[in-house]
Design an enzyme around this catalytic site. Structure first.
Site, mmCIF file in Angstrom:
data_model
loop_
_atom_site.group_PDB
_atom_site.id
_atom_site.type_symbol
_atom_site.label_atom_id
_atom_site.label_comp_id
_atom_site.label_asym_id
_atom_site.label_seq_id
_atom_site.Cartn_x
_atom_site.Cartn_y
_atom_site.Cartn_z
ATOM 1 N N CYS A 1 14.658 24.820 -9.451
ATOM 2 C CA CYS A 1 15.175 24.012 -8.354
ATOM 3 C C CYS A 1 16.380 24.732 -7.778
ATOM 4 C CB CYS A 1 15.574 22.624 -8.857
ATOM 5 S SG CYS A 1 15.834 21.437 -7.508
ATOM 6 N N CYS B 1 19.212 22.774 -6.612
ATOM 7 C CA CYS B 1 20.394 21.889 -6.524
ATOM 8 C C CYS B 1 21.568 22.333 -7.389
ATOM 9 C CB CYS B 1 20.021 20.434 -6.811
ATOM 10 S SG CYS B 1 19.420 20.133 -8.475
ATOM 11 N N CYS C 1 18.320 20.256 -3.015
ATOM 12 C CA CYS C 1 17.288 20.990 -3.750
ATOM 13 C C CYS C 1 16.615 22.064 -2.896
ATOM 14 C CB CYS C 1 16.253 20.013 -4.297
ATOM 15 S SG CYS C 1 16.990 18.771 -5.384
ATOM 16 N N LYS D 1 8.094 12.657 -8.628
ATOM 17 C CA LYS D 1 9.509 12.518 -8.976
ATOM 18 C C LYS D 1 10.158 11.553 -7.992
ATOM 19 C CE LYS D 1 13.776 15.181 -9.397
ATOM 20 N NZ LYS D 1 14.374 16.510 -9.465
ATOM 21 N N ARG E 1 23.614 14.597 -13.210
ATOM 22 C CA ARG E 1 24.325 15.305 -12.134
ATOM 23 C C ARG E 1 25.709 15.721 -12.594
ATOM 24 N NH1 ARG E 1 21.612 11.947 -7.086
ATOM 25 N NH2 ARG E 1 19.509 12.666 -7.577
ATOM 26 N N LYS F 1 8.364 11.108 -13.314
ATOM 27 C CA LYS F 1 9.798 11.089 -13.633
ATOM 28 C C LYS F 1 10.534 10.155 -12.705
ATOM 29 C CE LYS F 1 13.800 14.030 -13.354
ATOM 30 N NZ LYS F 1 14.350 15.207 -12.759
ATOM 31 N N SER G 1 18.161 11.288 -17.995
ATOM 32 C CA SER G 1 19.535 11.141 -18.494
ATOM 33 C C SER G 1 20.015 9.692 -18.539
ATOM 34 C CB SER G 1 20.482 11.991 -17.648
ATOM 35 O OG SER G 1 20.404 11.628 -16.281
#
Ligand code: PBG
Length: 330
Positions: A122, A124, A132, A198, A208, A251, A278
């Site tokens: 990715c 990001c 992204c 996603k 993040r 996800k 997360s």
């Protein structure tokens, strides 16, 4: 006339620990778990991630040592995220052979031959704006201009020795672009795990902080899916399969168990991964730290739910703990 009452005795199935084990419809094995970690350059670094108790940003040497122990416990698949040395508007550090992910891949493959190394692909974490993909002057994420950059990052991971590359940018055509890039580079054995469906999710919050990848303006809703969508998730997965994905993914996991179930029924192949993200990890950790939940039983119940919904593979920050808990109860 029978004296037996007219009802079914389902409690026979759950009387003892042994009954429960014998009658288990769903089982979870350590071989189904993938452990996501955050790597950086340098040495001796192990920085705790505040929002994810028990998780660390690690330099390659520390990560390799940690993975040695994790591998001994039976977890033989790792997903790597990188914290780069520099960021720019096109995320050029994503394809830098000397950066953290590429260095970690080389070192892990050199020391732990049987560890399957998966890399997140990715931009990001590598762009100064935190999106992204490439951002136009008007502030739009440019899908097609991003594709060659994702392919170049994936090729650099394959060159370092990655077994599987996992594009998470949610750009249309990213699997096809990476597949073409890998073939062109001579990496026909490198497999692709598409982050197919996603969703734009609040549950990525702690990540993040961990990956330093929060968007500096706007949000990701123009490329990640809305939580209202289920048919669209099937179309995303179908597109990834058509483009040559070797694994598909849903996800996050826990708020999308219905999507996991539907994907597993609609697409018996290829293998389906689910990402226990997360925020799902941190929520259990925080509640457990307050004494409001029992960490082990809550985490194992969540992992079992993801498996029962139809996931073949589960990406989870609980992977090393789950390996230990599974071993204790076997
Ligand atoms: C994007 C990426 C994200 C996650 C994995 N890959 C964050 C995002 O899309 O904002 C989230 C994983 C997690 O929350 O555990 N490269």
């Amino acid at each position: 006339m029978s004296s037996e009452p007219d009802f079914t005795r389902l409690r026979y199935l759950r009387e003892t620990e042994e009954d429960r084990r014998e009658n288990a419809e769903t089982t979870l094995s350590v071989s189904e778990l993938i452990y996501p970690i955050f790597v950086t350059l340098g040495s001796g670094i192990s920085r705790p991630i505040d929002a994810m108790p028990g998780q660390f940003q690690m330099s390659v040497d520390v990560a390799v040592e940690k993975l040695g122990a994790v591998h001994d416990a039976g977890v033989d698949k790792v997903l790597l995220f990188g914290l780069p040395q520099y960021k720019d508007s096109t995320g050029s550090s994503a394809q830098d052979a000397d950066e953290a992910v590429q260095s970690a891949v080389r070192e892990i493959k050199r020391t732990l031959h049987t560890m399957t190394v998966i890399t997140d692909v990715c931009l990001c974490e590598y762009t100064d704006h935190g999106h992204c993909g490439i951002v136009t002057a008007e502030g739009h994420v440019d899908n097609d201009a991003t594709l060659p950059l994702l392919a170049a990052a994936a090729v650099s991971h394959a060159e370092a020795g990655a077994d599987i590359v996992a594009p998470s940018a949610m750009m249309d055509g990213q699997v096809a672009a990476i597949r073409a890039g890998l073939s062109h580079g001579g990496f026909s054995d490198t497999r692709i795990m598409g982050y197919s469906a996603k969703y734009a999710s609040s549950f990525y919050g702690p990540f993040r902080e961990a990956a330093g990848s929060a968007p500096q303006f706007g949000d990701r809703r123009s490329y990640q899916m809305a939580s209202t969508q289920s048919d669209e998730a099937m179309r995303e997965i179908e597109a990834d399969i058509a483009e040559g994905a070797d694994f598909i993914m849903v996800k996050p996991a826990l708020a999308y168990l219905d999507v996991i179930r539907r994907a597993s029924e609609t697409f018996p192949e290829p293998p389906l991964a689910a990402y226990n993200v997360s925020g799902e990890y941190s929520a259990i950790k925080a509640a457990a730290a307050n004494g409001w939940l029992d960490e082990e039983s809550a985490a194992m119940e969540a992992l079992m739910a993801i498996k029962r919904a139809g996931a073949d593979l589960i990406i989870s920050y609980f992977a090393p703990d789950a390996a230990r808990w599974l071993a204790q109860h076997s």
